[in-house]
Design a protein around this motif. Structure first.
Motif, PDB file in Angstrom:
ATOM      1  N   ARG A   1      -2.002  -5.572  -4.066  1.00 27.85           N
ATOM      2  CA  ARG A   1      -2.602  -5.023  -2.841  1.00 27.85           C
ATOM      3  C   ARG A   1      -3.200  -6.120  -1.958  1.00 27.85           C
ATOM      4  NH1 ARG A   1      -3.706   0.500  -2.337  1.00 27.85           N
ATOM      5  NH2 ARG A   1      -5.398   0.005  -0.904  1.00 27.85           N
TER       6      ARG A   1
ATOM      7  N   THR B   1       3.807   6.634 -13.524  1.00 31.10           N
ATOM      8  CA  THR B   1       2.788   6.541 -12.480  1.00 31.10           C
ATOM      9  C   THR B   1       1.698   5.534 -12.839  1.00 31.10           C
ATOM     10  OG1 THR B   1       3.192   8.850 -11.864  1.00 31.10           O
ATOM     11  CG2 THR B   1       1.132   7.852 -11.115  1.00 31.10           C
TER      12      THR B   1
ATOM     13  N   ALA C   1       2.241   7.175  -6.815  1.00 28.03           N
ATOM     14  CA  ALA C   1       1.327   8.236  -7.254  1.00 28.03           C
ATOM     15  C   ALA C   1       1.853   9.615  -6.877  1.00 28.03           C
ATOM     16  CB  ALA C   1      -0.052   8.005  -6.643  1.00 28.03           C
TER      17      ALA C   1
ATOM     18  N   ARG D   1       0.841  -1.209   0.000  1.00 21.79           N
ATOM     19  CA  ARG D   1       0.000   0.000   0.000  1.00 21.79           C
ATOM     20  C   ARG D   1       0.869   1.250   0.000  1.00 21.79           C
ATOM     21  NH1 ARG D   1      -4.437   0.037   4.484  1.00 21.79           N
ATOM     22  NH2 ARG D   1      -5.080  -1.722   3.182  1.00 21.79           N
TER      23      ARG D   1
ATOM     24  N   LEU E   1      -1.429  -2.449  -7.785  1.00 13.74           N
ATOM     25  CA  LEU E   1      -2.802  -2.789  -7.426  1.00 13.74           C
ATOM     26  C   LEU E   1      -3.040  -4.288  -7.506  1.00 13.74           C
ATOM     27  CD1 LEU E   1      -4.917   0.073  -9.062  1.00 13.74           C
ATOM     28  CD2 LEU E   1      -4.493  -0.338  -6.628  1.00 13.74           C
TER      29      LEU E   1
ATOM     30  N   THR F   1       2.334   1.908  -3.431  1.00 12.15           N
ATOM     31  CA  THR F   1       1.352   2.472  -4.356  1.00 12.15           C
ATOM     32  C   THR F   1       1.188   3.964  -4.130  1.00 12.15           C
ATOM     33  OG1 THR F   1       0.179   0.345  -4.273  1.00 12.15           O
ATOM     34  CG2 THR F   1      -0.987   2.199  -5.258  1.00 12.15           C
TER      35      THR F   1
ATOM     36  N   GLN G   1       3.117   1.847 -12.721  1.00 13.78           N
ATOM     37  CA  GLN G   1       3.395   1.377 -11.364  1.00 13.78           C
ATOM     38  C   GLN G   1       2.118   1.076 -10.591  1.00 13.78           C
ATOM     39  OE1 GLN G   1       6.687   3.216  -8.934  1.00 13.78           O
ATOM     40  NE2 GLN G   1       6.602   4.702 -10.582  1.00 13.78           N
ATOM     41  N   VAL G   2       1.175   1.992 -10.653  1.00 16.15           N
ATOM     42  CA  VAL G   2      -0.066   1.804  -9.900  1.00 16.15           C
ATOM     43  C   VAL G   2      -0.801   0.557 -10.387  1.00 16.15           C
ATOM     44  CG1 VAL G   2      -2.350   2.769  -9.444  1.00 16.15           C
ATOM     45  CG2 VAL G   2      -0.313   4.224  -9.280  1.00 16.15           C
TER      46      VAL G   2
END
Length: 411
Positions: free
Chosen positions: A401, A390, A298, A291, A398, A294, A393-394
């Motif tokens: 997560r 960004t 961002a 988390r 995710l 992430t 990566q996100v």
């Protein structure tokens, strides 16, 4: 041995040598593109210096990892430092005699990078050898603090001053620091004696040993997402920084700042890194690893974009200070995660496989940034790269997560 003694003796020597070595890295990291910018106006060739520096991570990481699991890691680090002294010594001679060209600078960066693969990998594998498992976060935080302080807070401004004196001074300072590191390691760093090899380990083919580390990384339900996410960040981040000097420094740049201002940019990042290191223990205790990764991805993307879109020097310095916090937290987080999740007999191979993917992809970012900047403009690179980084990566993180609980348990 209790924790305080571990952190005050051999770890103290490791910390001191690592910090001084990273001071040399910081000087070279900032001075190399500055020197390159005085030798050529080509964005591609300036970026090629960064490409050459990181290319050895792609070519050498896997064999170096297999070797580190069999050899004396302390001695391997010393070999790397000796190679640094030799390469930079030749660079000083070339610069002082007036024969330094962009081609020679690229070769120096490439050879320096080869030693860096061994040295940096050895440092990471040595930390668990001199502290216990419960002290890893504290030890990695200290190493990360020293790294960021040396690279950015001290190394960056020194680089600007040294380049202003001469290219020979900028190349010679890291060589002298490497000599000092050798003295500290030789006198103070003591590691547990490794079990005597019965011949079974060395009898295993190198390709098989490399495959074992790669297989572990690919099958681990958290690391297999974290590693490509780190590669994405480094690809686009390296490309961004490789051409940033052309956007910041010089009368034809967007900001038109002097060379010393470029070093100050990294100093601001170093200030943020110190803050991040001070907060690392508390932040990592409250956030699950994936988390936090992430969120950092961002936040970093926004911080790269703001000063470029505003074309403002003050915003650039402020954003890079906050970026330093994110970089410091990410460094402690990644190192601790890999050290805790990986068996000791596989650690050298797993960490260098991870670094091959993460650092080995950096040349692609620098090369791609140079090509794109030549075809379009530096500004296009500075806007497109953070956005792409960004998003990628996100999306990767995710997927991981749901594994936050496992990451926490394994740590």
């Amino acid at each position: 041995m209790d924790e305080p003694s571990r952190l005050s003796r051999s770890f103290g020597s490791l910390f001191a040598a690592s910090s001084l070595s990273n001071l040399g890295d910081g000087i070279l990291m900032v001075s190399a593109p500055l020197i390159a910018a005085t030798l050529t106006s080509s964005a591609f060739l300036v970026a090629a210096v960064t490409t050459a520096y990181f290319l050895p991570w792609l070519l050498l990481s896997l064999p170096v990892g297999a070797w580190l699991d069999l050899t004396d890691r302390r001695r391997a680090w010393m070999y790397a430092l000796v190679s640094r002294v030799a390469v930079l010594g030749v660079g000083v001679v070339v610069a002082v005699t007036g024969n330094l060209s962009i081609g020679a600078l690229i070769v120096i960066a490439l050879l320096f990078g080869c030693g860096e693969v061994v040295g940096d990998s050895a440092i990471s594998t040595l930390v668990p050898d001199v502290v216990d498992r419960e002290s890893l976060v504290r030890a990695n935080t200290l190493v990360q603090t020293g790294r960021q302080l040396s690279n950015y807070f001290l190394g960056a401004p020194l680089a600007g001053l040294l380049v202003a004196v001469s290219a020979g001074a900028a190349l010679g300072a890291p060589a002298l620091l490497a000599v000092l590191c050798l003295v500290i390691i030789g006198l103070g760093l003591r590691t547990p004696r490794r079990p005597r090899d019965t011949g079974q380990a060395t009898a295993v083919p190198a390709v098989r040993r490399i495959r074992e580390g790669l297989t572990f990384l690919l099958q681990h339900r958290t690391l297999r997402y974290v590693t490509p996410a780190g590669a994405v960040e480094n690809v686009f981040g390296t490309g961004f920084l490789a051409v940033l000097v052309l956007w910041v420094v010089g009368p034809d740049s967007a900001l038109g700042l002097p060379e010393s201002a470029f070093g100050l940019l990294y100093t601001c990042m170093g200030v943020g890194a110190l803050v991040g290191a001070a907060l690392a223990g508390r932040v990592l205790a409250r956030w699950t690893f994936v988390r936090l990764m992430t969120v950092l991805a961002a936040v970093s993307g926004v911080l790269y974009l703001v000063p470029v879109l505003l074309t403002d020097g003050v915003a650039l310095y402020a954003c890079f200070a906050v970026l330093g916090i994110a970089i410091s937290l990410r460094g402690v987080l990644w190192t601790t995660l890999f050290q805790r999740a990986t068996p000791r007999d596989l650690y050298g191979r797993v960490v260098t496989t991870n670094r091959m993917v993460i650092f080995g992809s950096m040349p692609l970012g620098a090369l791609g940034a140079g090509i794109l900047a030549e075809a379009t403009s530096v500004t296009v690179v500075l806007i497109a790269f953070p956005i792409a980084s960004t998003l990628a990566q996100v999306l990767l993180l995710l997927r991981a997560r749901e594994l936050d609980a496992e990451s926490t348990d394994r740590s």
